[in-house]
Design an enzyme around this catalytic site. Structure first.
Site, short mmCIF file in Angstrom:
data_model
loop_
_atom_site.label_atom_id
_atom_site.label_comp_id
_atom_site.label_asym_id
_atom_site.label_seq_id
_atom_site.Cartn_x
_atom_site.Cartn_y
_atom_site.Cartn_z
N GLY A 70 0.80 -1.22 0.00
CA GLY A 70 0.00 0.00 0.00
C GLY A 70 0.83 1.27 0.00
O GLY A 70 0.29 2.36 0.16
N LYS A 97 6.49 19.59 -4.28
CA LYS A 97 6.94 19.89 -2.92
C LYS A 97 8.21 20.73 -2.94
O LYS A 97 8.40 21.64 -2.12
CB LYS A 97 7.15 18.59 -2.15
CG LYS A 97 5.83 17.85 -1.91
CD LYS A 97 6.05 16.42 -1.43
CE LYS A 97 4.74 15.73 -1.09
NZ LYS A 97 4.92 14.27 -0.84
#
Lengths: 432, 432
Positions: free
Chosen positions: A185, A203
């Protein structure tokens, strides 16, 4: 004291955690703010979708535009450019402060959001947009407001750090490491945004804007992902006592005449194992900051996940709510410096270059000549024979050179008959 | 825009660096604040003392009381309780915001300063009081304002970290390591405040107050220094894959009935090498924070020195100045939770106990019985013969037990004829 009304746009993994914390900790949060903090509504696309926290059905709405008009603080967790941007601008126009985790929107259109916030006299906070649960933007924006930041090196994408750490620890190839990240995940079914560095580039733009008081958009960021990192390059780095990390690098560069520019880039880089960022494992994030007065700082923690991201979002919600109660405003955009962005070709770093070559005398001399002709100075060469008469591999680490000089070197190496392939070029960072 | 007038009280290593940055970066700081930030005066005891930065002599004064009345932001860097406290209260009474690095005063009388700031409607900032240049208090106070902090483990004293790191790396005894720290300027000629943990205890009180929204004074902090740490204990820790660090520990402890208390203490502790704090070398500081939603965070950097501390002070000055310009106020005291402090005797940890014993059969059985009688369960025992027939050494690591149970065990061990000395007791921390 009147309640501070909070509207949530989006109720996925992060949003449902924010809803849970606002609900379950309402008593404590009210004490911290000096007024009740009330969840006024949650806008979603599909009211019947399953959620991790059972939000009061009376609060769920599909009409986000109506919701933002009756909130004091709007929390945007939808992601993407539209309709998030319009809803944020609408929220500000009706007097609400905004908290967002939307790095893509900030990296692309941050100045417009700041301008709207200033015009309306509301707050814009976005701690969760970079490095998830790690308090980072507030320290850069406020704690270091009296200092001069010279460099920010960040591991700001957990997926790629997990993949590279797996490759380093197990010797796996890229595809296998991505599959393992997907199984856990840590990576999406389509991992493009992470492994191609798009997420980290947004970012980097946010970090550079704050660090250098300069508008840096994602279009100013040089971007290279990790899909070209091979097990062989990772092994070669490991043999040198180094690791490969995907870094967001924001640097202030001062020319001989004193003029300053900034370099903002995202690419895989060799870091010596002694560097504090080299030990960042798994899907953790960390950001290393070098400032004139403060020296070297590092911020470390979880960069993603529902709970850590919700922590950052809620910190911003509480700050915005406190400001409401006190009639205060947080800091706005600080972009006075307007430093130009240095083109990638002029960026100076060291390089780790792997070449597949013929295994015969004279090849190293030819290769060395090409480096010298392009004014790239070699620091070390390691040569090893490949099995089954497949020739040899040369691993060359250079001294500092411009990206343009290195690119010309690589192009010229491709023209040598003795060089069958330039199998890897990785920048070397983290020297002090 | 009117200038924001800044008064400096004290012009030692940190003060002269603050004066230098305010002077040399005046242009940039004005842009960041939105108004000029002007050094209005510097109060010192001896105007003729040599300083690292040549402050304009016209700004130097010996009349601190007069100076604070003509400032918008007063920076207190004198240290100690008086006259610092009176000057801070006078400054607030005449409407100035206050920035201080005075951990001793905050640890002893913080609530009084907060109350005065609230009454006068001014700011009180003190980022530099804990962990020098590392942005830490603003993240705790603001970024994590929506989260629940459960534990703070801090290496907040550089001197003791240098001493313990030297002992770990070179095998030196405590006295030799202190001498080496003194030679490098990391330790004072009289190192008591550092090595006895007084400095760390003041910082622990500040951290616990912020983390738990509770008034914690330095008198609430259990304190034990590092003077009892021997080369033998350090070697034993090293053999176990652990290091010894002086930790400031602030914990939220929830009883079976749900009531909460806080434990605040400073003492040497064994940390496994795998803990992020274990790798903090030399005189660096680092603070590890565990929060409900954010998970594990670490803040790392330089905890002392003129420039790093000045960076933190200046960040606060800029924030206070921005607030002046915007008519805003930063967050005040948050002490609503008022959690009681758990007495040290009830604190539960594991222990590393070294005993000098007779080298004969049956001794381990006697020792084990004493542990069992006091309900302290043993995890591991290592026994080794000392040279020249001097008996044997037993190193015992326990399971978790209360401090009171361990103290009773140690007292009872002292009564065994086969035990010649309890040569070391060190708590074991950093388990997750």
């Amino acid at each position: 004291m009147d309640a501070v009304r909070v509207a949530l746009l989006g109720c996925g993994v992060v949003g449902s955690e924010v809803a849970r914390l606002l609900t379950e900790h309402a008593g404590e949060l009210a004490q911290r703010v000096g007024a009740p903090v009330q969840l006024a509504g949650v806008a979603v696309r599909n009211p019947d979708a399953p959620r991790n926290f059972a939000v009061d059905p009376g609060l769920i709405t599909t009409d986000a535009q109506e919701l933002v008009k009756r909130a004091d603080v709007v929390v945007e967790l939808m992601g993407g450019i539209e309709p998030a941007r319009t809803l944020i601008l609408d929220a500000m126009a009706s007097g609400a402060s905004v908290v967002t985790a939307n790095k893509a929107l900030l990296g692309q259109d941050g100045p417009r959001l700041y301008a709207a916030a200033a015009e309306q006299g509301v707050d814009l906070y976005y701690e969760a947009s970079v490095a998830g649960g790690i308090p980072l933007l507030r320290p850069l924006r406020e704690s270091l407001a009296g200092d001069r930041i010279n460099r920010v090196l960040g591991i700001v994408n957990g997926t790629t750090n997990y993949v590279l750490d797996q490759m380093h620890r197990t010797g796996a190839e890229f595809d296998a490491a991505v599959a393992s990240a997907q199984a856990l995940g840590y990576a999406e079914a389509d991992p493009t945004a992470d492994v191609e560095g798009f997420d980290a580039a947004s970012k980097a733009a946010i970090l550079a804007s704050l660090a250098f008081h300069t508008r840096v958009s994602v279009d100013d960021v040089y971007r290279e992902g990790i899909t070209g990192v091979t097990a062989s390059t990772v092994a070669s780095a490991k043999a040198m006592g180094a690791v490969i990390k995907l870094l967001a690098i924001c640097e202030r560069v001062t020319a001989a005449d004193g003029t300053e520019r900034v370099s903002v880039r995202v690419h895989p880089a060799l870091l010596p194992e002694s560097h504090p960022l080299a030990g960042v494992r798994d899907a953790f994030n960390a950001v290393f900051v070098e400032a004139d007065a403060a020296g070297e700082l590092m911020f470390y923690g979880q960069g993603a996940g529902g709970a850590p991201t919700a922590s950052a979002v809620l910190g911003d919600v509480i700050t915005a709510a406190r400001n409401r109660v006190a009639g205060s405003l947080g800091p706005g955009e600080s972009a006075y410096a307007q430093l130009p962005v240095r083109p990638m070709g002029e960026v100076v770093t060291r390089y780790h270059v792997s070449l597949d070559v013929e295994d015969r005398p004279g090849v190293l001399a030819q290769v060395s000549t090409v480096f010298a002709q392009n004014e790239v100075s070699i620091e070390t060469v390691r040569q090893q024979q490949l099995p089954d008469g497949e020739g040899a591999e040369l691993v060359i680490v250079t001294h500092a050179a411009t990206d343009a000089a290195l690119a010309a070197t690589v192009a010229a190496l491709g023209g040598l008959s003795a060089v069958s392939a330039v199998s890897g070029v990785t920048r070397v960072e983290g020297e002090h």
